[in-house]
Design an enzyme around this catalytic site. Sequence first.
Site, PDB file in Angstrom:
ATOM      1  N   ASN A 124       0.838  -1.218   0.000  1.00  0.00           N
ATOM      2  CA  ASN A 124       0.000   0.000   0.000  1.00  0.00           C
ATOM      3  C   ASN A 124       0.864   1.256   0.000  1.00  0.00           C
ATOM      4  O   ASN A 124       0.519   2.245  -0.643  1.00  0.00           O
ATOM      5  CB  ASN A 124      -0.967  -0.002   1.194  1.00  0.00           C
ATOM      6  CG  ASN A 124      -2.217  -0.812   0.896  1.00  0.00           C
ATOM      7  OD1 ASN A 124      -3.065  -0.387   0.119  1.00  0.00           O
ATOM      8  ND2 ASN A 124      -2.300  -2.001   1.481  1.00  0.00           N
ATOM      9  N   HIS A 176      -8.856  -1.850   5.635  1.00  0.00           N
ATOM     10  CA  HIS A 176      -9.151  -3.213   6.093  1.00  0.00           C
ATOM     11  C   HIS A 176      -9.662  -4.025   4.895  1.00  0.00           C
ATOM     12  O   HIS A 176     -10.495  -3.534   4.133  1.00  0.00           O
ATOM     13  CB  HIS A 176     -10.205  -3.154   7.206  1.00  0.00           C
ATOM     14  CG  HIS A 176     -10.539  -4.498   7.752  1.00  0.00           C
ATOM     15  ND1 HIS A 176      -9.717  -5.167   8.645  1.00  0.00           N
ATOM     16  CD2 HIS A 176     -11.582  -5.331   7.502  1.00  0.00           C
ATOM     17  CE1 HIS A 176     -10.257  -6.334   8.931  1.00  0.00           C
ATOM     18  NE2 HIS A 176     -11.382  -6.462   8.248  1.00  0.00           N
TER      19      HIS A 176
HETATM   20  C1  GRF Z   1      -3.463  -5.141   3.585  1.00  0.00           C
HETATM   21  O1  GRF Z   1      -4.140  -6.296   3.244  1.00  0.00           O
HETATM   22  C2  GRF Z   1      -4.364  -4.231   4.372  1.00  0.00           C
HETATM   23  O2  GRF Z   1      -5.710  -4.373   4.022  1.00  0.00           O
HETATM   24  C3  GRF Z   1      -4.164  -4.698   5.793  1.00  0.00           C
HETATM   25  O3  GRF Z   1      -2.810  -5.044   5.867  1.00  0.00           O
HETATM   26  C4  GRF Z   1      -2.339  -5.415   4.580  1.00  0.00           C
HETATM   27  C5  GRF Z   1      -1.125  -4.565   4.320  1.00  0.00           C
HETATM   28  O4  GRF Z   1      -0.425  -4.955   3.182  1.00  0.00           O
HETATM   29  N1  GRF Z   1      -4.516  -3.653   6.734  1.00  0.00           N
HETATM   30  P1  GRF Z   1       0.837  -4.133   2.691  1.00  0.00           P
HETATM   31  O5  GRF Z   1       1.895  -4.183   3.790  1.00  0.00           O
HETATM   32  O6  GRF Z   1       0.405  -2.717   2.436  1.00  0.00           O
HETATM   33  O7  GRF Z   1       1.281  -4.826   1.456  1.00  0.00           O
END
Ligand code: GRF
Length: 216
Positions: free
Chosen positions: A14, A105
């Site tokens: 993300n 989430h």
């Molecule tokens: C994602 O699936 C988000 O929805 C959850 O944690 C995960 C984070 O993934 N809160 P990344 O570290 O951003 O790849």
Amino acid sequence: MHKFITLISGRGSNLAAMCKAGLAPYISCVISNNPNAKGIEIAKKNNIPVCIVNHRDFISRENFEQAISLVIDNFPSQLIVLAGFMRILSPWFIEKYPQKIINIHPSILPAFTGANAQQQAFDAKVKTTGATVHFVTEKLDHGPIIASGAMAINHDNDDVDTLCNKILKLEHILYPFVIKKILNDQVKVLANGAVEVIKDIADDKILGKFKSNIHY
Ligand code: GRF
């Protein structure tokens, strides 16, 4: 546009999506509680200051959070973005930054709160799941909802891994979109607790093929 701080613990996909969406110059610091988080490299590659605050170095949650808060207060920031941050935050921390902490989430909240939301949705045999961006409050995954993205589960062809990947693609559009909205003062919490997101003619273009899946 205002600046923000991102808290990570792991992979950082993300965070990478935020950078790809042009948000790197607005991230004043990435804080990781995990010194081995892959996301640290992503931050460095994008010239974002990184601060590692390892929770294992502290005798209590309170001390750990005080250290994080010291870092936060030393950088300009309007918003604290949790992006795969795997520590539960105490009421003390959350109250210190009212309506300033957001999380993504991997389900359509309020369904499937807590860990393994994708597996929960898959096991429940629901036909639609997705991702939700919400303000963080004391009750886990229950804060005011800012925006949600929906996608179909194909129980004949999907397994939990393909489902996780599909949701992640949605997250990577949804999270930067919402962050920009907040930084541009286009998100308001109303007196009744609902969140109003101000629409913009540029939104459809930004959301691209996801525009009919994302609701705000
Ligand atoms: C994602 O699936 C988000 O929805 C959850 O944690 C995960 C984070 O993934 N809160 P990344 O570290 O951003 O790849």
